[in-house]
Design an enzyme around this catalytic site. Structure first.
Site, short mmCIF file in Angstrom:
data_model
loop_
_atom_site.label_atom_id
_atom_site.label_comp_id
_atom_site.label_asym_id
_atom_site.label_seq_id
_atom_site.Cartn_x
_atom_site.Cartn_y
_atom_site.Cartn_z
N GLU A 24 0.83 -1.22 0.00
CA GLU A 24 0.00 0.00 0.00
C GLU A 24 0.86 1.26 0.00
O GLU A 24 2.07 1.20 0.27
CB GLU A 24 -0.93 0.00 1.22
CG GLU A 24 -0.20 0.07 2.56
CD GLU A 24 -1.04 0.70 3.66
OE1 GLU A 24 -1.53 1.83 3.49
OE2 GLU A 24 -1.16 0.05 4.73
N LYS A 158 -3.39 -1.99 15.48
CA LYS A 158 -2.77 -1.15 16.51
C LYS A 158 -3.62 -1.02 17.75
O LYS A 158 -4.84 -0.99 17.68
CB LYS A 158 -2.59 0.25 15.95
CG LYS A 158 -1.45 0.35 15.00
CD LYS A 158 -0.76 1.69 15.17
CE LYS A 158 0.55 1.66 14.45
NZ LYS A 158 0.40 2.16 13.09
N1 PSU Z 1 -2.55 1.38 10.56
C1 PSU Z 1 -1.22 1.47 10.68
N2 PSU Z 1 -0.50 2.15 9.76
C2 PSU Z 1 -1.10 2.75 8.68
C3 PSU Z 1 -2.52 2.63 8.56
C4 PSU Z 1 -3.19 1.94 9.52
O1 PSU Z 1 -0.67 0.91 11.61
O2 PSU Z 1 -0.42 3.37 7.87
C5 PSU Z 1 -3.21 3.21 7.36
C6 PSU Z 1 -3.52 2.09 6.34
O3 PSU Z 1 -3.42 2.61 5.04
C7 PSU Z 1 -4.96 1.75 6.66
C8 PSU Z 1 -5.51 3.10 6.99
O4 PSU Z 1 -5.65 1.14 5.59
O5 PSU Z 1 -4.47 3.73 7.74
C9 PSU Z 1 -6.77 3.03 7.79
O6 PSU Z 1 -7.35 4.29 7.86
P1 PSU Z 1 -8.83 4.44 8.41
O7 PSU Z 1 -8.76 4.07 9.85
O8 PSU Z 1 -9.14 5.91 8.20
O9 PSU Z 1 -9.70 3.55 7.58
#
Ligand code: PSU
Ligand code: MN
Length: 314
Positions: A24, A158
């Site tokens: 990604e 996380k």
């Molecule tokens: N969790 C991490 N590192 C990240 C992300 C999530 O530990 O970089 C990023 C990923 O791209 C994930 C996104 O798909 O954040 C999720 O965002 P949201 O919670 O807004 O869906």
């Protein structure tokens, strides 16, 4: 016409029928500071190559869906500010308007499916945020895992998230959560979360078999592979807890909402731990890239029977 553009090495891998691993780009633009983001992206690509697969970092560039980025493109993406963070909801609009954006787990899965790539490595997935019972903040990554047939290797989710609720939602959606080589669901920076593994598997071959069986049975969606951070790189959950609490309190005070929440918390925790969180993050992404490559090789070996090589046995 779907505007897919392949990097040279991914085009070659496809022509040769060799395994490809999707990566990604939101982790580059919104997950880590420059220049560590670009250094990490390169190191992760190298890890994929060293383990027998070809890396395909996904992004949308001026309306083109990039399947694989070259070195210059990675560098530029890592440097630009205010690039859009694309998930399922805004992916088509970005492509249609000729815009540029980085792909989250959800958007990377969509791009991977379009490109015929079945395995994807990242750091952590999005999930159910703490307080979701009031905010309704649940990442679109979870719904994507329910419907798009890509196996995603992450180090769990996380501790900024509500992990029990994240696992509940994945179970409701019918997403297999497979923990690699331990009985406990890992919590990103730490190997333990106190939550039992929904499923445990000990080899890339088993994970590949489950991936293929799911498709054969006509079950939509992918799999989440939770790969614990290497022991030498982990940070104890108790050590991080105060930084996480602090970051979440800051986000609430400042009214951070919607897609800004995750990047804000990651940046705050990086600052509050004096960069320690980043070192662990880099180690676990590489570890995930290695396992994803092994799985991609196992899937490829099962999808295409190896033709007999000359001289043929009589
Ligand atoms: N969790 C991490 N590192 C990240 C992300 C999530 O530990 O970089 C990023 C990923 O791209 C994930 C996104 O798909 O954040 C999720 O965002 P949201 O919670 O807004 O869906
Ligand atoms: Mn959200």
């Amino acid at each position: 016409m779907i505007p897919l553009v392949y990097s040279e090495e991914v085009a070659q891998a496809r022509a040769d029928g060799t395994p490809v691993v999707a990566l990604e780009s939101t982790i580059i633009t919104h997950g880590m500071p420059y220049p560590q983001n670009v250094q990490t992206a390169r190191a992760v690509e190298e890890t994929v190559r060293a383990n027998g697969a070809t890396p395909a970092t996904m992004a949308v560039r001026r309306g083109e869906i990039c399947v694989g980025l070259n070195d210059d493109e990675l560098e530029r993406l890592g440097q630009i500010e205010n690039v859009a963070k694309l998930s399922r909801a805004d992916f088509a609009a970005c492509v249609a308007t000729g815009s540029t954006g980085a792909t989250t787990v959800a958007a990377t899965m969509i791009a991977a499916r379009l490109a015929g790539i079945e395995v994807f490595a990242t750091g952590g997935i999005g999930g159910v945020h703490r307080g979701a019972e009031l905010s309704f903040d649940i990442s679109a990554d979870l719904a994507e895992l329910a419907q798009t047939p890509v196996t995603v290797v992450a180090a769990g989710a996380k501790a900024i998230l509500d992990l029990p609720k994240t696992l509940e939602v994945l179970e409701t959606y019918g997403v297999p959560v497979i923990v690699y080589q331990q009985n406990e669901f890992p919590a990103f920076w730490s190997r333990s979360s106190g939550l039992p593994a929904p499923i445990r598997m000990d080899s890339a071959a088993d994970i590949a078999r489950a991936h293929i069986m799911r498709a054969d049975l006509g079950l939509p969606g992918g799999q989440l592979i939770a790969n614990p951070i290497p022991a030498e790189s982990e940070i104890a959950a108790s050590k991080l807890a105060p930084a996480i609490e602090h970051a979440i309190a800051n986000a609430n005070d400042q009214g951070i909402a919607a897609k800004d929440v995750t990047p804000f918390l990651l940046q705050r925790i990086y600052e509050l731990t004096n960069g320690q969180s980043l070192t662990a993050n880099i180690a676990l992404v590489k570890n995930n890239a290695k396992l994803a490559s092994e799985i991609a090789c196992e899937v490829a070996a099962r999808r295409a029977p190896t033709p007999l090589k000359a001289p043929y046995p009589l």
